[in-house]
Design an enzyme around this catalytic site. Structure first.
Site, PDB file in Angstrom:
ATOM      1  N   GLU A  89       0.861  -1.180   0.000  1.00  0.00           N
ATOM      2  CA  GLU A  89       0.000   0.000   0.000  1.00  0.00           C
ATOM      3  C   GLU A  89       0.890   1.221   0.000  1.00  0.00           C
ATOM      4  O   GLU A  89       1.837   1.301   0.784  1.00  0.00           O
ATOM      5  CB  GLU A  89      -0.859   0.040   1.273  1.00  0.00           C
ATOM      6  CG  GLU A  89      -2.049  -0.897   1.247  1.00  0.00           C
ATOM      7  CD  GLU A  89      -2.842  -0.831   2.553  1.00  0.00           C
ATOM      8  OE1 GLU A  89      -2.684   0.154   3.305  1.00  0.00           O
ATOM      9  OE2 GLU A  89      -3.582  -1.780   2.819  1.00  0.00           O
ATOM     10  N   ASP A 103      -5.956   9.186  10.408  1.00  0.00           N
ATOM     11  CA  ASP A 103      -4.596   8.814  10.762  1.00  0.00           C
ATOM     12  C   ASP A 103      -4.133   9.439  12.063  1.00  0.00           C
ATOM     13  O   ASP A 103      -4.460  10.585  12.372  1.00  0.00           O
ATOM     14  CB  ASP A 103      -3.641   9.203   9.626  1.00  0.00           C
ATOM     15  CG  ASP A 103      -3.793   8.270   8.440  1.00  0.00           C
ATOM     16  OD1 ASP A 103      -3.686   7.050   8.646  1.00  0.00           O
ATOM     17  OD2 ASP A 103      -4.054   8.760   7.325  1.00  0.00           O
TER      18      ASP A 103
END
Ligand SMILES: Cc1ncc(COP(=O)(O)O)c(C=O)c1O
Lengths: 276, 407
Positions: free
Chosen positions: A54, A65
């Site tokens: 990824e 995040d």
């Protein structure tokens, strides 16, 4: 190039299943901490044991995040990261590696800004296999999904512990490639995975889908990764790789001679556990 | 007089998907999705329950001090020498701004949902103070996320929140202002979804927040409409309100949307000037559509879709987005949007203080500056109603600094 029905992602999971083990899925951000170092890391990942890759596409406001990946995004943007730049990295990678699946993970706004149709066309042409768009739930996919599908790009969905039985079948129906099970209620890199809870949730998801399931968000140690890859079909590790990268930087946040190795050594340790 | 603008009402949005035209929606990570659907269900049920409305109205009357007066600013009118200037005095509300209207509604909802704690984001600190206040009243633990830059420039409100028992978390990510505070509030919510209610301070965020906050803030426009009819026998000709995320403006405008004779002006923060790159916070005037904080709307962003920080002298206006309903009204042309610079707002701040004895917050000072521009060009029978949505006590230190005065 992707051929419908025989994507790199499907082939990889099938091959690993035949080999009797789960996948190690690694996450780093494109351009972190600079384009050349990031490219060197990317090239080294398959050899270090990453089964799927990824690549984070940096965004100024990464809502899902934690601090570690937020900082990576800031470093990458400072280094000039753009979606086009990340696609160019994938093209360079593909010149040498036509087998390892590459998934771009990011947020919707930079894709909208690029133009969703053009983005999917360019991504597929660059050798991208799938997209994870964190802030695009199935309900809001109309701007992107048709173009992704037309280009043979898998749309990998996040399924969360909070995804209840009412939502689950619909959410899974919109997935392709694999299912990304978010192992914690929280943002990336902040909480340790509760392996028992996760293990209890996987059959609930399996009942509704034949797609492989990878577990991510809370996996830090090789031991976590090994367990997760056995409970499901793969383990996704991001923050701990980015953390290793960050710790290798100098006081100004620049790469040092040890940066690439710091990341790849971490990957090797994870891969050993997953292959264990 | 009250002919609807269009055969179809403009007041029925959003649709089931939380959309106003192409704007709005629910662009959140899957972890939050069930949670915002739960808020939506709970809000629908609350709205259908007369006791919910009654409790909220009771609080507005006896705790907030509503209805707020409608003031005919005769000295300012005479000074400008044109249209009549009227002010909807929401700065007189308990806690000093309009924010408390929607906060009380949301805290009652949080209670109904059985949530055990409340979080909020704040820019100028007014929404944080309002949330901390309601949480004190209802005995709920409260955490307010505030950009570290804003903590610095809004010290009085930070202290106020702490006195009220709230925890203030300075946010250092990004540029450490309102958008970053909202990011961190959303991140915190994702990690604490089961017991926590997120009390959003404006008409932005994922559905149902833009609708819910608008519905609560519409008390401003409903009152203004009735008060204006009572005072003058007719509707105002032009409504003017400042826009950060757009809640005070939406609250004033919404009850008038179908009154075709009523013009509406939304005033964005022009900062150093809308031509100065990243020097303003005018999302409609200087931005383009994108997705941030759960909704599709006009945003300040660069060519790559990275969000810009924006700038305004007013900590309550420097938000890079705007509520999706405003984006829709902008594209329909029903509301006109313009920008006022820091300098113009500072001048309006001083003029209003001297002429009317009302110290406005820097946010409505932007609305006033626009009123000062248009009133002289309009006839004496033209009625302007502006939203005096906050008082300036919180801003006197910042204003003194800009005027070169040491306190
Ligand atoms: C007095 C005042 N007015 C306006 C605003 C801007 O918000 P909105 O556009 O949602 O009314 C704020 C925000 O903090 C405020 O404190």
């Amino acid at each position: 190039m992707n051929q419908p029905g025989k994507s790199r992602i499907a082939s990889k999971f099938a091959a690993l299943k035949a080999a009797g083990r789960g996948a190690l899925v690694t996450y780093v951000q494109g351009y972190d901490p600079d384009p050349a170092t990031s490219m060197a890391i990317l090239r080294g990942l398959p050899g270090a044991g990453a089964d799927l890759i990824e690549i984070g596409v940096p965004f100024s406001d990464p809502m899902a995040d934690g601090p570690i990946i937020q900082a990576a995004g800031q470093r990458a943007l400072k280094a000039g990261a753009t979606p086009a730049g990340v696609l160019a990295m994938v093209r360079d990678f593909r010149a040498e590696d036509d087998a390892t699946p590459i998934i771009l993970m990011g947020y919707l706004n930079p894709i909208l800004s690029y133009g969703p149709e053009r983005f999917c066309t360019d991504a597929a042409a660059s050798g991208v296999d799938g997209l994870i768009v964190v802030d695009m739930p199935p309900e809001e996919s109309a701007d992107l999904a048709p173009f992704a599908t037309a280009q043979g790009l898998d749309l990998i969905r996040l399924i969360a512990p909070t995804t209840d039985d009412a939502r689950l079948p619909g959410a899974l129906r919109s997935c392709s490639g694999f299912i990304y099970y978010v192992s914690i209620t929280g943002i990336t890199g902040t909480r340790a995975i509760g392996m028992a809870d996760v293990a209890a949730n996987i059959p609930r998801i399996r009942a509704h889908t034949d797609l492989p399931i990878a577990i991510g968000f809370g996996i830090r140690t090789p031991d976590d990764a090994g367990q997760a890859a056995r409970i499901a079909d793969g383990a996704v590790v991001g923050s701990s790789l980015v953390d290793a990268l960050a710790k290798s930087l100098d006081a100004k946040g620049q790469a040092t001679p040890g940066t690439v190795r710091a990341v790849l050594d971490t990957v090797r340790a994870l891969a050993n556990a997953v292959r264990g | 007089m009250n002919k609807p603008l269009l055969p179809n009402s403009l007041r029925t949005g959003p649709d089931e998907a939380g959309r106003f035209g192409t704007f709005g929606g629910r662009y959140v990570a899957e972890t939050l999705m069930p949670c915002i659907l739960e808020v939506e269900e709970a809000y629908k049920a609350a709205r259908a329950d007369p006791s919910f409305e009654a409790e909220w109205r009771h609080l507005l009357q006896h705790y907030v001090g509503r209805p707020s007066p409608l003031w005919h600013a005769k000295r300012l009118t005479a000074h400008l020498g044109g249209a009549q200037v009227w002010m909807k005095r929401d700065e007189l509300n308990h806690t000093g701004a309009h924010k408390i209207n929607a906060v009380l509604g949301q805290i009652l909802l949080a209670k109904r949902m059985g949530k055990k704690r409340v979080i909020a984001e704040t820019g100028a600190g007014q929404h944080g103070v309002a949330t901390a206040t309601a949480c004190a009243l209802f005995d709920l633990p409260c955490t307010v996320f505030m950009g570290a830059t804003d903590v610095e420039r809004q010290q009085p409100n930070v202290f106020r929140m702490k006195l009220l028992g709230a925890e203030v978390v300075p946010v250092t990510s990004g540029a450490a202002t309102l958008k970053d505070a909202m990011n961190d509030a959303l991140r915190h919510w994702v990690a604490n979804v089961t017991d926590t209610y997120y009390c959003i301070g404006t008409v932005a965020g994922p559905h149902p927040y833009p609708q819910m906050v608008r519905d609560f803030q519409s008390v401003i426009g409903e009152e203004a409409r009735a008060q204006m009819l009572e005072a003058t026998g007719r509707l105002p000709d032009t409504l003017v309100a400042a826009i950060g995320g757009g809640s005070n403006a939406m609250g004033l405008f919404h009850p008038f949307l179908d009154d075709a004779s009523v013009a509406m002006h939304g005033v964005e923060a022009g900062g150093h000037g809308v031509d100065v790159p990243n020097g303003h916070a005018a999302s409609l005037t200087g931005g383009r559509p994108g997705v941030l904080h759960g909704n599709r709307t006009y945003l300040l962003q660069d060519e790559q879709g990275q969000i810009l920080e924006g700038h305004s002298i007013s900590a309550g206006l420097d938000y890079p987005g705007i509520g999706p309903e405003h984006s829709w009204l902008h594209e329909l042309g029903r509301v006109q949007y313009m920008a006022i610079t820091d300098k113009e707002a500072l001048e309006a701040f001083q003029l209003c203080t001297k002429l009317e004895g009302i110290i406005p917050a820097l946010e409505p000072a932007h609305a006033l500056a626009h009123v000062m521009k248009i009133a002289p060009t309009l006839p004496a029978d033209h009625i302007i109603c502006m939203n005096m949505c906050g008082r300036g006590d919180k801003d006197i230190f910042a204003v003194a600094k800009h005027l070169g005065v040491t306190l």
